[in-house]
Design a protein around this motif. Sequence first.
Motif, PDB file in Angstrom:
ATOM      1  N   ALA A 117       0.822  -1.216   0.000  1.00  0.00           N
ATOM      2  CA  ALA A 117       0.000   0.000   0.000  1.00  0.00           C
ATOM      3  C   ALA A 117       0.854   1.264   0.000  1.00  0.00           C
ATOM      4  O   ALA A 117       0.590   2.212  -0.746  1.00  0.00           O
ATOM      5  CB  ALA A 117      -0.941  -0.013   1.204  1.00  0.00           C
ATOM      6  N   ILE A 118       1.891   1.295   0.831  1.00  0.00           N
ATOM      7  CA  ILE A 118       2.745   2.480   0.898  1.00  0.00           C
ATOM      8  C   ILE A 118       3.514   2.659  -0.406  1.00  0.00           C
ATOM      9  O   ILE A 118       3.648   3.775  -0.922  1.00  0.00           O
ATOM     10  CB  ILE A 118       3.708   2.384   2.097  1.00  0.00           C
ATOM     11  N   THR A 119       4.012   1.559  -0.958  1.00  0.00           N
ATOM     12  CA  THR A 119       4.731   1.635  -2.236  1.00  0.00           C
ATOM     13  C   THR A 119       3.820   2.153  -3.347  1.00  0.00           C
ATOM     14  O   THR A 119       4.225   3.008  -4.150  1.00  0.00           O
ATOM     15  CB  THR A 119       5.273   0.247  -2.626  1.00  0.00           C
ATOM     16  N   ALA A 120       2.584   1.648  -3.393  1.00  0.00           N
ATOM     17  CA  ALA A 120       1.632   2.101  -4.416  1.00  0.00           C
ATOM     18  C   ALA A 120       1.351   3.590  -4.286  1.00  0.00           C
ATOM     19  O   ALA A 120       1.301   4.313  -5.293  1.00  0.00           O
ATOM     20  CB  ALA A 120       0.337   1.300  -4.295  1.00  0.00           C
ATOM     21  N   SER A 121       1.170   4.072  -3.061  1.00  0.00           N
ATOM     22  CA  SER A 121       0.897   5.502  -2.838  1.00  0.00           C
ATOM     23  C   SER A 121       2.080   6.358  -3.266  1.00  0.00           C
ATOM     24  O   SER A 121       1.906   7.428  -3.863  1.00  0.00           O
ATOM     25  CB  SER A 121       0.585   5.744  -1.353  1.00  0.00           C
ATOM     26  N   ILE A 122       3.283   5.893  -2.971  1.00  0.00           N
ATOM     27  CA  ILE A 122       4.482   6.646  -3.334  1.00  0.00           C
ATOM     28  C   ILE A 122       4.646   6.706  -4.847  1.00  0.00           C
ATOM     29  O   ILE A 122       4.942   7.767  -5.423  1.00  0.00           O
ATOM     30  CB  ILE A 122       5.728   6.002  -2.686  1.00  0.00           C
ATOM     31  N   VAL A 123       4.444   5.585  -5.511  1.00  0.00           N
ATOM     32  CA  VAL A 123       4.600   5.535  -6.971  1.00  0.00           C
ATOM     33  C   VAL A 123       3.547   6.388  -7.667  1.00  0.00           C
ATOM     34  O   VAL A 123       3.824   7.049  -8.680  1.00  0.00           O
ATOM     35  CB  VAL A 123       4.528   4.076  -7.465  1.00  0.00           C
ATOM     36  N   GLU A 124       2.342   6.411  -7.134  1.00  0.00           N
ATOM     37  CA  GLU A 124       1.267   7.224  -7.723  1.00  0.00           C
ATOM     38  C   GLU A 124       1.595   8.712  -7.685  1.00  0.00           C
ATOM     39  O   GLU A 124       1.108   9.482  -8.520  1.00  0.00           O
ATOM     40  CB  GLU A 124      -0.043   6.970  -6.985  1.00  0.00           C
ATOM     41  N   ASN A 125       2.412   9.119  -6.715  1.00  0.00           N
ATOM     42  CA  ASN A 125       2.735  10.541  -6.552  1.00  0.00           C
ATOM     43  C   ASN A 125       3.993  10.970  -7.290  1.00  0.00           C
ATOM     44  O   ASN A 125       4.489  12.083  -7.092  1.00  0.00           O
ATOM     45  CB  ASN A 125       2.884  10.865  -5.055  1.00  0.00           C
ATOM     46  N   ILE A 126       4.533  10.077  -8.121  1.00  0.00           N
ATOM     47  CA  ILE A 126       5.688  10.461  -8.938  1.00  0.00           C
ATOM     48  C   ILE A 126       5.273  11.565  -9.913  1.00  0.00           C
ATOM     49  O   ILE A 126       4.185  11.524 -10.497  1.00  0.00           O
ATOM     50  CB  ILE A 126       6.223   9.233  -9.722  1.00  0.00           C
ATOM     51  N   ASP A 127       6.121  12.531 -10.076  1.00  0.00           N
ATOM     52  CA  ASP A 127       5.842  13.652 -10.981  1.00  0.00           C
ATOM     53  C   ASP A 127       5.556  13.129 -12.388  1.00  0.00           C
ATOM     54  O   ASP A 127       6.405  12.466 -12.996  1.00  0.00           O
ATOM     55  CB  ASP A 127       7.042  14.590 -11.009  1.00  0.00           C
ATOM     56  N   PRO A 128       4.377  13.393 -12.943  1.00  0.00           N
ATOM     57  CA  PRO A 128       4.024  12.912 -14.294  1.00  0.00           C
ATOM     58  C   PRO A 128       4.991  13.411 -15.368  1.00  0.00           C
ATOM     59  O   PRO A 128       5.193  12.744 -16.391  1.00  0.00           O
ATOM     60  CB  PRO A 128       2.612  13.470 -14.523  1.00  0.00           C
ATOM     61  N   GLU A 129       5.577  14.581 -15.127  1.00  0.00           N
ATOM     62  CA  GLU A 129       6.492  15.138 -16.121  1.00  0.00           C
ATOM     63  C   GLU A 129       7.792  14.344 -16.220  1.00  0.00           C
ATOM     64  O   GLU A 129       8.502  14.421 -17.225  1.00  0.00           O
ATOM     65  CB  GLU A 129       6.804  16.595 -15.780  1.00  0.00           C
TER      66      GLU A 129
END
Length: 228
Positions: A117-129
């Motif tokens: 869950a924590i890994t998924a949340s962190i990856v989702e917040n990666i800068d799209p740019e």
Amino acid sequence: MDFIVAGFIRAIELLINFDHSTYTAVSATLQASTCSMLISLGAGLPAGFLLGYFNFKGKRPLRTVLDTLLALPTVSVGLLVYAFISSQGPLGQFGLLFTLTGIAIGQTILAFPIVTAITASIVENIDPELKLTLVSLGAGKRNIIMTCLWEVRYGLLAAAVTAYGRVLTEVGISMMVGGNIKYHTRTITTAIALETNKGMFADGIALGIVLIGIAFAVNISLSFLRKQ
């Protein structure tokens, strides 16, 4: 307050003299927790990355279930594992009940949702740019994924430490599945609970000092890795 001071003094004596009962509990804790964390990280980090990086049907319900499992009670996990590995359970033939392996299985079930869950949340917040920049530079899929993982490396370390802290301090699984057998499956937390109930405050304090020391060591290691 006198018994607390006396307890601390006695605790230091037990640690300096390498009391067998104290250090076997420490050894059992480290064996079970390390094994469970290796499995949880090996499975949870890739699963969390896939869940956070890609969009697919059913992702939102899956995230809801995963987030709910973050608050999974340890006694419930212990009861579930006990039912499966007891002599009447489907895995009873393997003799996993009242063993460190059984404890490690329960702790893996406890840690896996946390890491994922924590890994998924962190990856989702990666800068799209970031991804767009890498694509414009001609990077392949493998390079994009590796670069994204490198960008969130501190968050992944934090996920590992959070899960390890949960595993290290749990009582329910170790008590129910391990049986709190002295010199065999007695962990730090179950030993603290038992010795305190018996009035053996020094032993409980000694183990508490060790438990806090392990937690500090893990966090100091994380801080060192960040500096590196």
